[in-house]
Design an enzyme around this catalytic site. Structure first.
Site, PDB file in Angstrom:
ATOM      1  N   GLN A 104       0.827  -1.207   0.000  1.00 54.62           N
ATOM      2  CA  GLN A 104       0.000   0.000   0.000  1.00 54.62           C
ATOM      3  C   GLN A 104       0.859   1.254   0.000  1.00 54.62           C
ATOM      4  OE1 GLN A 104      -1.083   0.429   4.658  1.00 54.62           O
ATOM      5  NE2 GLN A 104      -1.703  -1.527   3.730  1.00 54.62           N
ATOM      6  N   HIS A 106       0.354   5.774   1.058  1.00 53.69           N
ATOM      7  CA  HIS A 106      -0.493   6.822   1.621  1.00 53.69           C
ATOM      8  C   HIS A 106      -0.166   8.167   0.973  1.00 53.69           C
ATOM      9  CE1 HIS A 106      -1.319   3.809   4.628  1.00 53.69           C
ATOM     10  NE2 HIS A 106      -0.091   3.859   5.105  1.00 53.69           N
ATOM     11  N   GLU A 126       4.121   7.927   8.473  1.00 56.06           N
ATOM     12  CA  GLU A 126       4.037   7.055   9.645  1.00 56.06           C
ATOM     13  C   GLU A 126       5.401   6.466   9.967  1.00 56.06           C
ATOM     14  OE1 GLU A 126       1.222   4.149   8.180  1.00 56.06           O
ATOM     15  OE2 GLU A 126       2.805   2.941   7.248  1.00 56.06           O
ATOM     16  N   ARG A 204      -4.464   0.628  -1.617  1.00 56.28           N
ATOM     17  CA  ARG A 204      -3.878  -0.706  -1.808  1.00 56.28           C
ATOM     18  C   ARG A 204      -3.455  -0.895  -3.256  1.00 56.28           C
ATOM     19  NH1 ARG A 204      -8.887  -2.871   0.507  1.00 56.28           N
ATOM     20  NH2 ARG A 204      -8.742  -2.830   2.773  1.00 56.28           N
TER      21      ARG A 204
END
Length: 345
Positions: A104, A106, A126, A204
């Site tokens: 995936q 982001h 993250e 995804r």
């Protein structure tokens, strides 16, 4: 009348995931409290978000978003307000991966504002702190050479995407940083702490042909993913945080009073310390402190002694930016997350 500032204990929110394991129930000591270990594949435990509920003091039963409305900048700090207003900027989780997560990516804040404003989510950078790892556990991080969007799209279609990606071995104490745009995935056999921007935007690219409980293939978001993904070759060595030490502890040496830097991004910072005895600390006017205990047991007392709480492994405490002095006492490893600013102490 405004409730005086004090450290907030937060109740975790468990989330069922198709790839989840059975560690989070035990981590949060929920057995015997209506939750049975192994009955549900809990993959995530949300430690900080708008909907976490305060479990101590005068605000017991209030959600974090309600406390933000009451305390404002005194809770959030000036860095949060400068970049995101009164929206809580950070989110924190535990991840328990019994199976591989989807591959995936982001978006960043700019893309989220332009294309996902209706969701209310920020972009999503993250970082992961590895708590436990099965032998041979790995994460996916970036491409092993530079590819075109058409090459990636073809690999998604024929099931060969995994061959294009770096796999990075990890062990307890390792830190992995995933800036927005980095194609990544958590591998099976990992228990992680994750600090991230307050966002649930995930595109995804590939999901191993898995189906949801209704028997449908899980949705992919190939067009959106390719619009934001960094397709250049990525050096796996760059995946690791500033304090990462593969296979070793990232915490300070026993008896150290320093918070050791683990991650520094434009959006957040992550520090760790090992408490052995007592440690005097202070919040910063720039940001709240989110403290998460990953080993041991530690008590926390605010500077004025008005509120004392006890943290056990897996517990999270939210300390208002304007709280000031506090003391940690006991033995344990603590992670501290903050909204990034020009000053981090």
């Amino acid at each position: 009348m405004t409730v005086p500032l004090y450290p907030l204990m937060l109740e975790p929110l468990l989330k069922e995931r198709i790839w989840g394991g059975d560690s989070l129930v035990a981590l949060h000591r929920l057995e015997g409290r209506g939750v049975e270990r192994g009955a549900t594949p809990f993959g995530e435990s949300w430690l900080l978000c708008d909907d976490n509920v305060v479990s101590n003091g005068a605000l017991r039963g209030k959600r974090v978003v309600e406390v933000v409305a009451e305390w404002g900048e005194d809770l959030l700090g000036s860095a949060n307000l400068a970049s995101y207003g009164t929206k809580l900027a950070l989110m924190a989780k535990f991840l328990d991966a019994a199976d591989d997560l989807s591959i995936q990516v982001h978006p960043d804040d700019a893309y989220a504002r332009e294309h996902e404003a209706h969701t209310g989510h920020l972009g999503k950078s993250e970082a992961w702190y590895v708590l436990a790892a099965a032998p041979g556990a790995e994460v996916v991080w970036g491409f092993n050479r530079t590819f075109s969007a058409d090459e990636v799209r073809t690999a998604v279609a024929d099931g060969s995407l995994d061959e294009l990606l770096n796999r990075v071995p990890v062990a307890p104490g390792d830190v992995i940083v995933n800036p927005a745009g980095t194609v990544h995935a958590v591998g099976a056999g990992l228990l992680l702490f994750e600090i991230q921007q307050a966002s649930d935007l995930t595109y995804r690219l590939y999901d191993y042909g898995r189906r949801d409980p209704a028997g449908n293939l899980r949705e992919l978001h190939v067009d959106k993913a390719l619009a934001i993904a960094d397709l250049a070759r990525a050096d796996p060595a760059q995946a690791r945080g500033t304090g990462s030490n593969h296979g070793g502890s990232t915490g300070p040496t026993p008896g150290s009073t320093a918070w050791r830097p683990l991650v520094a991004t434009p959006q957040f910072t992550l520090h760790g310390t090992r408490v052995e005895g007592a440690l005097d600390c202070s919040t910063s006017a720039e940001s709240f402190d989110l403290l998460v205990l990953v080993t041991g047991g530690v008590s926390l007392v605010a500077g004025d002694g008005s509120e004392a709480i006890t943290l056990e492994r897996g517990d999270a405490a939210l300390l208002p930016a304007a709280l000031g002095q506090y003391r940690l006492a006991g033995t344990g490893e603590v992670l501290r997350s903050r909204v990034a600013s020009g000053v981090d102490v």
